[in-house]
Design a protein around this motif. Structure first.
Motif: not given
Length: 401
Positions: A51, A58, A226-227, A229-230, A341, A345, A349
């Motif tokens: 990561s 990124t 992105i929120g 997706e996570v 992002n 994220s 999370g």
């Protein structure tokens, strides 16, 4: 509705531009998955170490985007892409041979010099497409991003898992090289005219208070995307239903494309503030789902607004940026997406870990909606203030409509 799309694709060179843009976006969106699998499988490191490499890529991309945009403004497409394609060919061709410490540095440099696929296509659309069709053109661009998002990571994971991460690096790198060379051959125009006085554009020439509002809206939309997706993947993992994550992402992508089709066909679409705020608000009820199929169902209305929100923010930034500074402005737009992002994220999370799905969806959805509301209030005050020039007044009316 489809008459608007027929007019857009009647524009010269637009079809090859969109095709190249789709191919160019896939490696950039798939790089994180390839890096993760390479570090874990080939270098025998954990997901934390993997990561970190992805995060450095990124970070480099976020820092490099405005500078690449400035280079496109000053030097044109071919000079910038010649450097970028060379650097990316070296990264994708050699990264799989590097030890972990060297890969960390290479990932950051690779991010700095990543192919500006999103910036190039949006600059070209602002120049090649007539003003009445630009709204629809940006929606088409957002829909190609949805397709690239569904295909790019999937291809990267498939190649890395079924062949090897090395094969994934080489194939995705070859695709990026082909896309970059295709851009060089097509050489789409990126601006209508150079500044007549020859003066280099300054930061204050394009980063106006209203531009800051538009970039804030971009961050808000990115946080929501992105929120989702996570939080969605975290929710499925809690339920022991992670095997349905692929279907959820496909449903989300299809809903976004459908929303883009409707939004792109509208001659008087809702403002960027409304679309982004609704996107955030519709994310919040997803935390109430109790099974994977309910989550898929509740994901449809929220993701219906993803492509519209991303296209609306891109349109706002493009219209507010003066000629000679559109490249750096669209580079800043790409950085704003990455900032969203980076913020969205961990927000989704961390809240998921401590408060569960209901709190996670509520947290990032409300954050996106609040930012949209604050940006709207600021923009209203700025619109009520006297504008310096007639051109800026015209831009203000177009973006506000």
């Amino acid at each position: 509705m489809f008459a608007a799309y027929r007019q857009v694709f009647a524009e010269p060179k637009l079809r090859p531009l969109m095709t190249i843009g789709l191919l160019a976006k896939m490696p950039g969106l798939g790089i994180s998955a390839v890096i993760l699998l390479h570090v874990v499988s080939n270098l025998d490191r954990g997901f934390g170490a993997a990561s970190l490499v992805s995060a450095l890529w990124t970070a480099g991309a976020g820092i490099g985007a405005p500078f690449q945009g400035r280079g496109l403004d000053r030097y044109g497409l071919r000079k910038v892409l010649a450097l970028v394609v060379t650097a990316q060919s070296l990264f994708w061709g050699l990264a799989h041979l590097l030890p972990y410490p060297a890969l960390l540095a290479a990932a950051f440099v690779g991010g700095l010099t990543t192919l500006p696929a999103f910036t190039v296509i949006r600059l070209a659309l602002a120049t090649m497409v007539t003003e009445e069709n630009r709204h629809t053109a940006y929606v088409v661009d957002s829909m190609t991003t949805d397709l690239a998002y569904m295909v790019g990571p999937s291809v990267g994971i498939l190649l890395a898992s079924q062949a090897s991460p090395t094969v994934a690096f080489l194939v995705m790198g070859a695709l990026l090289l082909l896309s970059g060379l295709s851009y060089l051959v097509l050489n789409p125009p990126l601006q209508k005219a150079r500044p007549k006085d020859g003066r280099k554009p300054r930061l204050t020439d394009w980063l106006s208070p209203r531009m800051a509002c538009a970039l804030g809206m971009t961050v808000a939309a990115s946080i929501a995307v992105i929120g989702f997706e996570v939080a969605a993947i975290g929710t499925l993992q809690r339920w022991g239903q992670l095997q349905w994550s692929w279907l959820l992402l496909v449903v989300a992508g299809v809903a976004s494309v459908a929303g883009g089709l409707v939004y792109g066909g509208m001659r008087r679409p809702p403002s960027v503030f409304v679309v982004t705020a609704v996107l955030g608000l519709l994310c919040m009820p997803m935390g109430l789902a109790t099974q994977w199929y309910w989550l898929c169902l509740l994901a449809v209305p929220a993701n219906f607004f993803v492509a519209p929100a991303l296209s609306a923010t891109a349109t706002s930034v493009s219209l507010l940026a003066p000629e000679g500074s559109k490249g750096v402005a669209m580079g800043a737009y790409a950085s704003a997406l990455l900032i969203g992002n980076v913020a969205g994220s961990p927000l989704a999370g961390v809240v998921m870990d401590h408060g569960g799905p209901v709190a996670s969806f509520a947290a990032f959805g409300a954050t996106a909606a609040v930012i949209a509301g604050a940006a709207y209030l600021c923009d209203v005050r700025l619109r009520d203030s006297p504008a310096p020039t007639a051109e800026q007044n015209e831009q203000t009316e177009v973006v506000a409509s």
